[in-house]
Motif scaffolding. Sequence first.
Motif, PDB file in Angstrom:
ATOM      1  N   TYR A 293      -7.177   2.166  17.994  1.00 54.27           N
ATOM      2  CA  TYR A 293      -8.548   2.109  17.495  1.00 54.27           C
ATOM      3  C   TYR A 293      -9.488   1.491  18.503  1.00 54.27           C
ATOM      4  CZ  TYR A 293      -6.109   2.586  13.089  1.00 54.27           C
ATOM      5  OH  TYR A 293      -5.318   2.996  12.080  1.00 54.27           O
TER       6      TYR A 293
ATOM      7  N   ASN B 292       1.594  -2.666  12.052  1.00 51.94           N
ATOM      8  CA  ASN B 292       0.568  -3.695  11.863  1.00 51.94           C
ATOM      9  C   ASN B 292       0.940  -4.988  12.564  1.00 51.94           C
ATOM     10  OD1 ASN B 292      -1.192  -2.276  10.350  1.00 51.94           O
ATOM     11  ND2 ASN B 292      -0.646  -3.179   8.389  1.00 51.94           N
TER      12      ASN B 292
ATOM     13  N   ALA C  76       0.295   9.631   8.636  1.00 53.30           N
ATOM     14  CA  ALA C  76       0.533   8.952   7.358  1.00 53.30           C
ATOM     15  C   ALA C  76       0.668   7.448   7.577  1.00 53.30           C
ATOM     16  CB  ALA C  76       1.797   9.501   6.704  1.00 53.30           C
ATOM     17  N   ILE C  77       1.387   7.071   8.627  1.00 52.34           N
ATOM     18  CA  ILE C  77       1.563   5.635   8.911  1.00 52.34           C
ATOM     19  C   ILE C  77       0.218   4.994   9.244  1.00 52.34           C
ATOM     20  CG2 ILE C  77       2.522   4.025  10.591  1.00 52.34           C
ATOM     21  CD1 ILE C  77       5.021   5.726  10.644  1.00 52.34           C
ATOM     22  N   GLU C  78      -0.602   5.712  10.033  1.00 53.23           N
ATOM     23  CA  GLU C  78      -1.911   5.159  10.400  1.00 53.23           C
ATOM     24  C   GLU C  78      -2.796   4.985   9.174  1.00 53.23           C
ATOM     25  OE1 GLU C  78      -2.996   3.984  13.098  1.00 53.23           O
ATOM     26  OE2 GLU C  78      -1.484   4.602  14.534  1.00 53.23           O
TER      27      GLU C  78
ATOM     28  N   VAL D  78       0.838  -1.197   0.000  1.00 51.13           N
ATOM     29  CA  VAL D  78       0.000   0.000   0.000  1.00 51.13           C
ATOM     30  C   VAL D  78       0.872   1.245   0.000  1.00 51.13           C
ATOM     31  CG1 VAL D  78      -1.590   1.347   1.397  1.00 51.13           C
ATOM     32  CG2 VAL D  78      -2.006  -1.058   1.039  1.00 51.13           C
TER      33      VAL D  78
ATOM     34  N   LEU E 288      -9.911   8.757  13.817  1.00 50.10           N
ATOM     35  CA  LEU E 288      -9.376   7.400  13.846  1.00 50.10           C
ATOM     36  C   LEU E 288      -7.884   7.373  13.521  1.00 50.10           C
ATOM     37  CD1 LEU E 288     -10.602   4.487  14.007  1.00 50.10           C
ATOM     38  CD2 LEU E 288     -10.704   4.541  11.547  1.00 50.10           C
ATOM     39  N   PHE E 289      -7.460   8.318  12.679  1.00 47.65           N
ATOM     40  CA  PHE E 289      -6.076   8.301  12.222  1.00 47.65           C
ATOM     41  C   PHE E 289      -5.157   9.119  13.113  1.00 47.65           C
ATOM     42  CE2 PHE E 289      -8.578   7.920   8.206  1.00 47.65           C
ATOM     43  CZ  PHE E 289      -8.352   6.570   8.068  1.00 47.65           C
TER      44      PHE E 289
ATOM     45  N   ILE F 278      -1.797   4.519   6.034  1.00 45.59           N
ATOM     46  CA  ILE F 278      -1.306   3.365   5.261  1.00 45.59           C
ATOM     47  C   ILE F 278      -1.743   2.073   5.943  1.00 45.59           C
ATOM     48  CG2 ILE F 278       0.763   2.139   4.528  1.00 45.59           C
ATOM     49  CD1 ILE F 278       2.108   4.815   4.173  1.00 45.59           C
ATOM     50  N   SER F 279      -1.658   2.071   7.271  1.00 44.50           N
ATOM     51  CA  SER F 279      -2.052   0.883   8.021  1.00 44.50           C
ATOM     52  C   SER F 279      -3.538   0.578   7.818  1.00 44.50           C
ATOM     53  CB  SER F 279      -1.723   1.106   9.496  1.00 44.50           C
ATOM     54  OG  SER F 279      -2.342   0.175  10.304  1.00 44.50           O
ATOM     55  N   PHE F 280      -4.350   1.652   7.746  1.00 44.66           N
ATOM     56  CA  PHE F 280      -5.791   1.445   7.538  1.00 44.66           C
ATOM     57  C   PHE F 280      -6.068   0.910   6.142  1.00 44.66           C
ATOM     58  CE2 PHE F 280     -10.065   2.787   6.389  1.00 44.66           C
ATOM     59  CZ  PHE F 280     -10.784   2.363   7.490  1.00 44.66           C
ATOM     60  N   ILE F 281      -5.380   1.505   5.147  1.00 48.10           N
ATOM     61  CA  ILE F 281      -5.632   1.076   3.765  1.00 48.10           C
ATOM     62  C   ILE F 281      -5.155  -0.365   3.561  1.00 48.10           C
ATOM     63  CG2 ILE F 281      -5.131   1.571   1.351  1.00 48.10           C
ATOM     64  CD1 ILE F 281      -4.872   4.474   2.096  1.00 48.10           C
TER      65      ILE F 281
ATOM     66  N   ALA G 275       4.563   1.298   8.660  1.00 48.91           N
ATOM     67  CA  ALA G 275       3.183   0.880   8.918  1.00 48.91           C
ATOM     68  C   ALA G 275       3.102  -0.637   9.035  1.00 48.91           C
ATOM     69  CB  ALA G 275       2.270   1.380   7.794  1.00 48.91           C
TER      70      ALA G 275
ATOM     71  N   LEU H  24       3.782  12.381  10.331  1.00 47.36           N
ATOM     72  CA  LEU H  24       4.381  11.076  10.053  1.00 47.36           C
ATOM     73  C   LEU H  24       3.499   9.953  10.589  1.00 47.36           C
ATOM     74  CD1 LEU H  24       7.043  10.713   8.634  1.00 47.36           C
ATOM     75  CD2 LEU H  24       8.094  10.196  10.828  1.00 47.36           C
TER      76      LEU H  24
END
Lengths: 136, 249
Positions: free
Chosen positions: A108, A96, B159-161, A63, B143-144, B163-166, A92, B156
């Motif tokens: 979250y 994860n 942006a990481i959050e 991604v 959320l982000f 990408i992590s969500f997507i 990321a 930063l």
Amino acid sequence: MKKSDIKTSDVSKSLDDRLATLDEKLETREKIEEAKKQKPKSDMSGFGAGLKLSSEFISAILVGAGIGYLIDRLVGTLPWGMIFFLLLGFAAGVVNVMRAAGKMSDPYQSGPSMPRHKKDSQHQKGQDDLYDDDED
Amino acid sequence: MANDPIHQFQLNKLIPLEIGGVDISFTNSSLFMVLTVASATIFMIWATSGRGLIPTRMQSLAEMSYEFVAGLLRDSAGSDGMRFFPMVFSLFMFVLFANLFGMIPFFFTVTSHIIITFALSMFVIGTVVVYGFYKHGFKFLGLFVPQGIPGLLMPLVVAIEIISFISRPISLSVRLFANMLAGHITLKVFAGFVATLTGAGALGIGGAILPLAMTVALTGLEFLVAFLQAYVFTVLTCMYLNDALHPNH
């Protein structure tokens, strides 16, 4: 000589003391039993856990690279966006994986309880207690 | 090609159809999706038709699956998550039945194609995003933004959050697809060893016992994986729905 020693010490110990030691013994035994119960669960899905963590990691990198490439295509800064977002994607991915392994608090999560954490961290209860991450 | 481990995933057009240049043929995958949906529906309707106070075997099976999914959803998304119960239950039953159908010899495994699992996970994430914005408006974007991050690091981390969500729908779909694909290929490869070795004389027949035992064990494991992956898909769906319901922590 020795026998009488033991007897007197036994008597001199109060009932509370003996109850406390019994409690301790029972607790350690319970822990061992629990560990025995939980072991096969983590063993049987080792392959699944590996696939799960690797998919978390790889998908974030993909991604990141994809976003970087898209931004480059739109703005025309070809290598830089991709380099930057690929690195962010790695970050990321690590986030994860750590979240999936229950080693980091998940910002979250706000629900009443977290079955994923429970399920995932069964085989690493000790570490979870150390990190103490999901006490909402 | 009895020994080709990939052959089982091939799509065949059963009823070729083309509308406006788009190929929408009815394939073996479509057939098994229809079978999955039909059998899950028939199972639930038939099992609950008695409605006895003392459940029959089938009724208690249906009740168990209901309780199981309802418990998962309530645990991770709270009781207001129950409005998503029909969707989550349908997803669980679809994935579970599709996985279990794949375990029957000569049957097609619907969930071993990434486009199917990706469509399912995009559906889940789409629901999360649409419902999140509908319910919370722009607060959903909170959320982000994790709390307690110094201002300098904020762009930063955000942006990481993001990408992590997507990456969530991708990892969700890849996990289910990869588990089913890898499991079925391994099973086929080991079963192929048995066939090849028995063709190699007396010594080969002796040697074929090992892969045969492995195939039996793997079949058991695959049944476990079929259930486990349906479970994992459902749990993650519930957790993502929780984000849509309560984005502020």
